[in-house]
Design an enzyme around this catalytic site. Structure first.
Site, PDB file in Angstrom:
ATOM      1  N   ASN A  45       0.871  -1.255  -0.398  1.00 56.28           N
ATOM      2  CA  ASN A  45      -0.178   0.535   0.280  1.00 56.28           C
ATOM      3  C   ASN A  45       1.142   1.328   0.053  1.00 56.28           C
ATOM      4  O   ASN A  45       1.980   1.192   0.409  1.00 56.28           O
ATOM      5  CB  ASN A  45      -1.577   0.173   1.135  1.00 56.28           C
ATOM      6  N   PHE A  76      -0.849   8.147   4.539  1.00 55.43           N
ATOM      7  CA  PHE A  76      -2.303   8.917   5.750  1.00 55.43           C
ATOM      8  C   PHE A  76      -3.040   9.566   5.282  1.00 55.43           C
ATOM      9  O   PHE A  76      -3.643  11.151   5.982  1.00 55.43           O
ATOM     10  CB  PHE A  76      -1.356  10.083   6.308  1.00 55.43           C
ATOM     11  N   SER A 132       6.618   5.422   8.166  1.00 43.43           N
ATOM     12  CA  SER A 132       5.534   4.586   7.171  1.00 43.43           C
ATOM     13  C   SER A 132       6.210   4.936   5.627  1.00 43.43           C
ATOM     14  O   SER A 132       7.039   6.385   5.832  1.00 43.43           O
ATOM     15  CB  SER A 132       4.142   5.363   7.318  1.00 43.43           C
ATOM     16  N   ASN A 149       5.436   5.908   3.167  1.00 48.16           N
ATOM     17  CA  ASN A 149       4.601   6.621   2.351  1.00 48.16           C
ATOM     18  C   ASN A 149       4.311   8.162   2.211  1.00 48.16           C
ATOM     19  O   ASN A 149       3.534   8.371   1.487  1.00 48.16           O
ATOM     20  CB  ASN A 149       2.786   5.822   1.494  1.00 48.16           C
ATOM     21  N   THR A 150       5.099   8.904   3.577  1.00 48.30           N
ATOM     22  CA  THR A 150       4.905  10.121   3.509  1.00 48.30           C
ATOM     23  C   THR A 150       6.428  10.560   2.797  1.00 48.30           C
ATOM     24  O   THR A 150       7.574   9.883   3.633  1.00 48.30           O
ATOM     25  CB  THR A 150       4.508  10.135   4.483  1.00 48.30           C
ATOM     26  N   LYS A 182       6.145   3.755  16.919  1.00 51.25           N
ATOM     27  CA  LYS A 182       6.400   2.849  15.839  1.00 51.25           C
ATOM     28  C   LYS A 182       8.225   3.052  14.817  1.00 51.25           C
ATOM     29  O   LYS A 182       7.855   3.627  14.051  1.00 51.25           O
ATOM     30  CB  LYS A 182       5.003   2.332  15.300  1.00 51.25           C
ATOM     31  N   ASN A 232       6.312  -1.312  11.403  1.00 48.95           N
ATOM     32  CA  ASN A 232       6.081  -0.761  10.236  1.00 48.95           C
ATOM     33  C   ASN A 232       5.826  -1.795   8.847  1.00 48.95           C
ATOM     34  O   ASN A 232       6.926  -2.975   9.271  1.00 48.95           O
ATOM     35  CB  ASN A 232       5.572   0.521   9.781  1.00 48.95           C
TER      36      ASN A 232
END
Length: 344
Positions: free
Chosen positions: A113, A117, A180, A182-183, A222, A251
């Site tokens: 994915n 966020f 994450s 994805n940022t 995390k 993560n």
């Protein structure tokens, strides 16, 4: 008894993954409102675990990411989780990354994915938490906070402080998500200088909030699985220095060795599911060797069976969380893991 999810899964897997995700949660809400879940979901097992001053009814929790906005709290609680973690939420609403942004790798029992966020903003989420019966009845609810994509990484601490201030009153514990993939640049916060600065700012903010509300809320961090031993040891030392109460490992991963050549295996984003199991276990072992019993570890990544959950505990975790396993195995995974940990 026939597992209803085993009948529904082939149909759901014909849909776009994000569409199937949203449809499943909407129907889960309906089933909960109509009191249908109790007919099909095994009664939650009682196996209380106490850490960080919190008593968890059982050691199996929902990982952040599945319910980013707190829209499905009561339905998810009905599946038997000992605790739920909601988010990641950011100070301001944001749409996340362009679609498509979620991909199944069925052959590997994995998901990639790059959601980014996507959420309605922290204030909207807090309002939903207030309305949930689970929270009103004292359920263990973690709030996972992050920074907005538009906030420069150098100013990330301000977003995390805003998030902490917004969720402090309603959260059982607060998770700081710096891992994450994805940022953009978010994982840079795991470096020594930036992490020290961030944790120092959050420690000061928590002290102010503790004085305001008369209670010190536990704060978890995390981390990513894509760290070497030196990185992990450095993070472990900083966790202790700044009084972080627990660490969540891990993560999603940016590594692709386990899915090379598979359809969607080259998609950008974080890989979760079965390929993450061994990687996250190794991170847990390294953390445990550094931390000993001074700080608890919550294990997450690649849990698709009760045996997988036991491996996390044997590696050094005190609690576990699941997400991708629910997609492949369905709600009965929750109680399968809880029973495996209660009756190993």
């Amino acid at each position: 008894m026939i597992d209803p999810y085993s009948l529904l899964r082939p149909w759901l897997f014909c849909l776009d993954p994000e569409q199937a995700h949203n449809l499943t949660l909407s129907n889960l809400d309906r089933a909960q409102r109509w009191s249908l879940l109790e007919r099909f979901i095994t009664k939650p097992i009682a196996d209380p675990q106490t850490l960080c001053g919190i008593t968890f009814p059982n050691p199996v929790g929902l990982a952040a990411g599945l319910d980013k906005d707190g829209k499905h709290i009561d339905a998810l609680a009905a599946l038997g989780f000992g605790f739920l973690e909601i988010g990641t939420v950011t100070p301001k609403p944001q749409p996340g990354n362009p679609k498509p942004r979620m991909f199944r790798l069925t052959e590997a029992q994995a998901i990639i994915n790059r959601m980014g966020f996507n959420n309605d903003g922290v204030d909207a989420c807090v309002a939903r938490v207030h309305r949930s019966h689970f929270w009103q009845k004292g359920g263990v609810l973690g709030m996972n906070i992050g920074k907005n994509a538009s906030t420069p990484i150098e100013e990330a601490a301000s977003d995390y402080i805003l998030g902490m201030e917004a969720v402090y009153e309603i959260a059982t514990y607060i998770t700081v998500n710096i891992s994450s993939p994805n940022t953009q640049h978010l994982r840079a916060l795991q470096g020594e200088e930036m992490l020290r600065s961030l944790l120092s700012s959050l420690d000061e903010a928590r002290k102010r909030l503790s004085d305001r509300y008369g209670i010190r809320k536990p704060m978890f961090l995390k981390i990513a699985p894509d760290l070497d031993t030196d990185d992990i040891n450095l993070i472990a030392d900083l966790l202790l220095e700044f009084g972080i109460d627990a660490v969540i490992a891990t993560n999603t991963t940016i590594a692709r060795d386990a899915v090379l050549g598979m359809a969607h295996g080259g998609e950008a984003g974080g890989l979760s599911g079965a390929p993450l199991q061994a990687v996250s276990n190794q991170i847990i072992k390294t953390l445990k060797a550094r931390l000993g019993n001074s700080l608890p570890i919550i294990g997450v990544g690649g849990i698709l069976s009760g045996a997988d959950a036991r491996e996390k505990i044997m590696a050094g975790a005190s609690l576990v969380q699941i997400y991708s396993g629910l997609i492949y195995k369905g709600p009965e995974l929750v109680n399968a893991c809880a029973r495996a940990l209660r009756y190993p």
